[in-house]
Design an enzyme around this catalytic site. Structure first.
Site, mmCIF file in Angstrom:
data_model
loop_
_atom_site.group_PDB
_atom_site.id
_atom_site.type_symbol
_atom_site.label_atom_id
_atom_site.label_comp_id
_atom_site.label_asym_id
_atom_site.label_seq_id
_atom_site.Cartn_x
_atom_site.Cartn_y
_atom_site.Cartn_z
ATOM 1 N N GLY A 8 0.778 -1.134 -0.078
ATOM 2 C CA GLY A 8 -0.094 0.030 -0.104
ATOM 3 C C GLY A 8 0.989 1.281 0.086
ATOM 4 N NE ARG A 33 -4.077 -1.821 -6.601
ATOM 5 C CZ ARG A 33 -5.285 -1.919 -6.535
ATOM 6 N NH1 ARG A 33 -6.241 -2.954 -6.821
ATOM 7 N NH2 ARG A 33 -6.180 -0.577 -6.054
ATOM 8 C CB SER A 134 -9.996 0.235 10.546
ATOM 9 O OG SER A 134 -11.205 1.107 10.416
ATOM 10 C CD GLU A 136 -15.933 2.310 9.927
ATOM 11 O OE1 GLU A 136 -16.821 1.602 9.453
ATOM 12 O OE2 GLU A 136 -16.173 3.468 10.470
ATOM 13 C CE1 TYR A 158 -11.155 -1.089 5.201
ATOM 14 C CE2 TYR A 158 -12.297 -0.152 7.130
ATOM 15 C CZ TYR A 158 -11.095 -0.244 6.287
ATOM 16 O OH TYR A 158 -9.947 0.136 6.817
ATOM 17 N NE ARG A 200 -7.318 16.453 -1.249
ATOM 18 C CZ ARG A 200 -6.742 16.015 -2.440
ATOM 19 N NH1 ARG A 200 -6.473 14.553 -2.539
ATOM 20 N NH2 ARG A 200 -6.217 16.899 -3.284
ATOM 21 N N GLY A 220 -23.320 13.100 1.620
ATOM 22 C CA GLY A 220 -24.308 12.207 2.248
ATOM 23 C C GLY A 220 -24.972 12.598 3.656
HETATM 24 P P1 NAP Z 1 -5.600 4.203 0.643
HETATM 25 O O1 NAP Z 1 -5.099 5.660 0.390
HETATM 26 O O2 NAP Z 1 -6.742 3.773 -0.010
HETATM 27 O O3 NAP Z 1 -4.281 3.140 -0.004
HETATM 28 C C1 NAP Z 1 -4.388 1.855 -0.078
HETATM 29 C C2 NAP Z 1 -3.300 1.240 -0.721
HETATM 30 O O4 NAP Z 1 -3.577 -0.133 -0.929
HETATM 31 C C3 NAP Z 1 -2.869 1.874 -2.063
HETATM 32 O O5 NAP Z 1 -1.364 1.910 -2.199
HETATM 33 C C4 NAP Z 1 -3.451 0.722 -2.997
HETATM 34 O O6 NAP Z 1 -2.828 0.699 -4.399
HETATM 35 C C5 NAP Z 1 -3.084 -0.458 -2.222
HETATM 36 N N1 NAP Z 1 -4.025 -1.704 -2.524
HETATM 37 C C6 NAP Z 1 -5.198 -1.835 -3.028
HETATM 38 N N2 NAP Z 1 -5.506 -3.142 -3.242
HETATM 39 C C7 NAP Z 1 -4.433 -3.553 -3.379
HETATM 40 C C8 NAP Z 1 -4.092 -5.201 -4.058
HETATM 41 N N3 NAP Z 1 -5.025 -5.806 -4.458
HETATM 42 N N4 NAP Z 1 -2.845 -5.199 -4.088
HETATM 43 C C9 NAP Z 1 -1.848 -4.294 -3.595
HETATM 44 N N5 NAP Z 1 -2.086 -3.124 -3.068
HETATM 45 C C10 NAP Z 1 -3.400 -2.739 -3.117
HETATM 46 O O7 NAP Z 1 -5.705 3.940 2.115
HETATM 47 P P2 NAP Z 1 -4.884 4.632 3.368
HETATM 48 O O8 NAP Z 1 -5.830 5.570 3.736
HETATM 49 O O9 NAP Z 1 -3.393 4.771 3.025
HETATM 50 O O10 NAP Z 1 -5.063 3.675 4.536
HETATM 51 C C11 NAP Z 1 -3.906 2.579 4.698
HETATM 52 C C12 NAP Z 1 -4.535 1.220 5.175
HETATM 53 O O11 NAP Z 1 -5.228 1.561 6.596
HETATM 54 C C13 NAP Z 1 -5.790 0.690 4.604
HETATM 55 O O12 NAP Z 1 -5.481 -0.671 4.647
HETATM 56 C C14 NAP Z 1 -6.816 1.260 5.343
HETATM 57 O O13 NAP Z 1 -8.134 0.301 5.208
HETATM 58 C C15 NAP Z 1 -6.372 1.068 6.837
HETATM 59 N N6 NAP Z 1 -6.918 2.258 7.527
HETATM 60 C C16 NAP Z 1 -7.224 3.615 7.066
HETATM 61 C C17 NAP Z 1 -7.469 4.786 7.915
HETATM 62 C C18 NAP Z 1 -7.595 5.966 7.573
HETATM 63 O O14 NAP Z 1 -8.368 6.824 8.083
HETATM 64 N N7 NAP Z 1 -6.939 6.392 6.538
HETATM 65 C C19 NAP Z 1 -7.877 4.165 9.344
HETATM 66 C C20 NAP Z 1 -7.766 2.942 9.653
HETATM 67 C C21 NAP Z 1 -7.357 1.869 8.722
HETATM 68 P P3 NAP Z 1 -3.371 1.469 -5.323
HETATM 69 O O15 NAP Z 1 -2.573 2.789 -5.327
HETATM 70 O O16 NAP Z 1 -2.867 0.846 -6.657
HETATM 71 O O17 NAP Z 1 -4.873 1.710 -5.600
HETATM 72 O O1 F7E Z 2 -16.858 8.653 5.592
HETATM 73 C C1 F7E Z 2 -20.006 10.607 6.092
HETATM 74 C C2 F7E Z 2 -19.930 8.930 5.956
HETATM 75 O O2 F7E Z 2 -15.657 7.824 3.659
HETATM 76 C C3 F7E Z 2 -16.784 9.513 7.092
HETATM 77 C C4 F7E Z 2 -11.497 4.889 5.952
HETATM 78 O O3 F7E Z 2 -10.076 5.625 5.828
HETATM 79 O O4 F7E Z 2 -11.786 6.007 8.312
HETATM 80 C C5 F7E Z 2 -12.257 5.821 6.919
HETATM 81 O O5 F7E Z 2 -13.766 5.279 6.770
HETATM 82 C C6 F7E Z 2 -18.257 9.811 7.399
HETATM 83 C C7 F7E Z 2 -19.189 8.649 7.037
HETATM 84 O O6 F7E Z 2 -14.573 7.728 6.079
HETATM 85 C C8 F7E Z 2 -20.116 11.473 2.404
HETATM 86 O O7 F7E Z 2 -21.507 8.631 5.818
HETATM 87 C C9 F7E Z 2 -21.013 11.977 4.490
HETATM 88 O O8 F7E Z 2 -20.042 8.819 8.246
HETATM 89 O O9 F7E Z 2 -14.721 9.734 4.855
HETATM 90 P P1 F7E Z 2 -15.202 8.619 4.972
HETATM 91 P P2 F7E Z 2 -15.132 6.425 6.851
HETATM 92 O O10 F7E Z 2 -16.124 5.596 6.381
HETATM 93 O O11 F7E Z 2 -14.997 6.719 8.430
HETATM 94 C C10 F7E Z 2 -11.764 4.299 8.804
HETATM 95 C C11 F7E Z 2 -11.128 4.584 10.020
HETATM 96 C C12 F7E Z 2 -11.325 3.448 7.858
HETATM 97 O O12 F7E Z 2 -10.431 2.330 8.281
HETATM 98 C C13 F7E Z 2 -11.386 3.407 6.378
HETATM 99 O O13 F7E Z 2 -10.354 2.849 5.755
HETATM 100 O O14 F7E Z 2 -18.580 10.777 6.525
HETATM 101 N N1 F7E Z 2 -20.272 10.987 4.619
HETATM 102 N N2 F7E Z 2 -21.028 12.395 3.006
HETATM 103 C C14 F7E Z 2 -19.528 10.913 3.493
HETATM 104 N N3 F7E Z 2 -18.621 9.888 3.349
HETATM 105 C C15 F7E Z 2 -17.912 10.064 1.974
HETATM 106 N N4 F7E Z 2 -17.010 9.196 1.692
HETATM 107 N N5 F7E Z 2 -18.624 10.769 1.048
HETATM 108 C C16 F7E Z 2 -19.683 11.535 1.115
HETATM 109 O O15 F7E Z 2 -20.141 12.053 0.305
#
Ligand code: NAP
Ligand code: F7E
Length: 343
Positions: A8, A33, A134, A136, A158, A200, A220
């Site tokens: 990742g 990938r 996470s 989640e 997820y 974002r 949403g």
């Molecule tokens: P992200 O920006 O969506 O990055 C996901 C990464 O995984 C990308 O490099 C993507 O590659 C790679 N990937 C997806 N499918 C793959 C596959 N089949 N094989 C190899 N690589 C693959 O996510 P992030 O926000 O950096 O989060 C990193 C990790 O932490 C994730 O596992 C996410 O679920 C977890 N997480 C995130 C948060 C958060 O708030 N950001 C919180 C808790 C946990 P491509 O660039 O090619 O798509």
């Molecule tokens: O949504 C609400 C939506 O998609 C946050 C991932 O990094 O954090 C992330 O998951 C909230 C939710 O993040 C829109 O319903 C309203 O309540 O930014 P999100 P997430 O679902 O909390 C966890 C910790 C992870 O592990 C995940 O990988 O915002 N919301 N309106 C919306 N969300 C999105 N995406 N788009 C909307 O238009």
């Protein structure tokens, strides 16, 4: 030279972690990938720096092809790289999209983790493993804030997939004595956040509205609350988790919760705009099951790792808005020079 494998690496977190490790002098292997267009904009600067000498960071970056759905590729990479540390950040990370592609999400996020752990077990390396777990996992809970002892109740494909990966990591630690940890990270954001996550989407939308590129922003559920931190700070915590005498699981969070409306108000406020004039809602961005409120308690990470968040909510929002405004200004400027880019 210590070495690390990051799955990742092209994602938000992977790019920050790679920066941190390269600055510490690691040899970093980044799993990428294959795709028809090279989506590596988050790590382009690292590749350029790695190729030239005398730069700020001292490590070496090497990208390797593989896929979390391909166990043979993972075994091959692990065997070749023989890393000291493995950070498993790869994943289908969008919660709402996981309702559309549940099988794929389970394959990558759940089975992908198992494949990687098996590859590590087979090589019998003395390796330290970090799993990107996470908040989640907790789902909808009444008792807040959430810590390492709070019960799990996942509310999306997820989260269910991540639950499998969480327990698999614990199981490999207990069964095989592996140094394997779960970082239970709450939402963390940055200017590198994917454009379809709510923070974002808002900062890009507000900046676009300010520049007259778009007139409204459609979202949403505006009442949901999240505990938002800065991704770079959180990747420091991930590194710290692998530097301890014994493996353990940690919550990483700010301990503050804000609603989507709060985020809107702060982001549009940075641009002297009133969000209520521009934001509409649409059911297509709602989820079949929502996690309404999230707030974490990172006491253990503070006590054991000495970690605490360094970036406030206001600073985070301002950083993202400033970045998006600057980036869009450049893009508008260049499309005015090249009007064909507008079509
Ligand atoms: P992200 O920006 O969506 O990055 C996901 C990464 O995984 C990308 O490099 C993507 O590659 C790679 N990937 C997806 N499918 C793959 C596959 N089949 N094989 C190899 N690589 C693959 O996510 P992030 O926000 O950096 O989060 C990193 C990790 O932490 C994730 O596992 C996410 O679920 C977890 N997480 C995130 C948060 C958060 O708030 N950001 C919180 C808790 C946990 P491509 O660039 O090619 O798509
Ligand atoms: O949504 C609400 C939506 O998609 C946050 C991932 O990094 O954090 C992330 O998951 C909230 C939710 O993040 C829109 O319903 C309203 O309540 O930014 P999100 P997430 O679902 O909390 C966890 C910790 C992870 O592990 C995940 O990988 O915002 N919301 N309106 C919306 N969300 C999105 N995406 N788009 C909307 O238009």
């Amino acid at each position: 030279m210590k070495s690390a494998l990051i799955t990742g690496i092209t994602g938000q977190d992977g790019s920050y972690l790679a920066e941190i490790l390269l600055a510490k002098g690691y040899r970093v292997y980044g799993l990428v990938r294959r795709s028809s267009s090279l989506a590596r904009n988050r790590i382009d600067h690292l590749q350029r720096m790695s190729a030239s000498s005398g730069e700020r960071h001292h490590g070496v970056l090497q990208l390797v092809y593989g896929d979390m759905n391909d166990g043979a590729s993972l075994r091959h990479i692990v065997d070749e790289a023989r890393p000291d540390e493995v950070y498993n950040l790869a994943g289908q990370s969008h919660v709402r999209v996981s309702f559309d592609v549940p099988e794929h999400t389970a394959d990558i996020d759940a089975l992908g983790t198992l494949r990687l752990l098996e590859a590590l077990r087979e090589t019998k390396l003395d390796v330290r493993f970090y799993q990107a777990s996470s908040s989640e996992l907790f789902g909808a809970r009444d008792a807040l804030p959430l810590n390492e002892s709070s019960p799990f109740r996942p509310r999306s494909p997820y989260a269910v997939a991540k639950l499998f990966a969480y327990w698999t990591t614990v199981n490999y630690r207990e069964s095989y004595g592996m140094y394997a940890v779960n970082g239970i990270l709450f939402n963390h954001e940055s200017p590198r956040r994917g454009e379809n996550f709510v923070t974002r989407k808002i900062t890009l939308g507000a900046a676009s509205i300010k520049l007259g590129i778009q007139s409204k922003l459609v979202l949403g559920n505006l009442d949901a609350k999240r505990d938002w931190g800065y991704a770079r700070d959180y990747m420091e915590a991930a590194w710290l988790m692998l530097q301890q005498p014994a493996p353990d699981d940690y919550v990483v969070a700010t301990g503050e919760s804000h609603s989507i409306k709060d985020f809107l108000s702060e982001a549009f406020g940075c641009l002297d705009l009133d969000w209520q004039q521009y934001v509409e809602t649409d059911a297509r961005y709602m989820r079949p099951a929502e996690v309404e409120t999230v707030i974490g308690d990172a006491t253990k990470a503070r006590r054991v790792l000495g970690w605490q968040p360094r970036t406030s909510f206001r600073e985070l929002v301002r950083m993202m808005v400033d970045h998006d405004l600057g980036q869009l200004r450049k893009e508008v400027g260049s499309s005015l020079l090249h009007p064909e880019k507008l079509v």
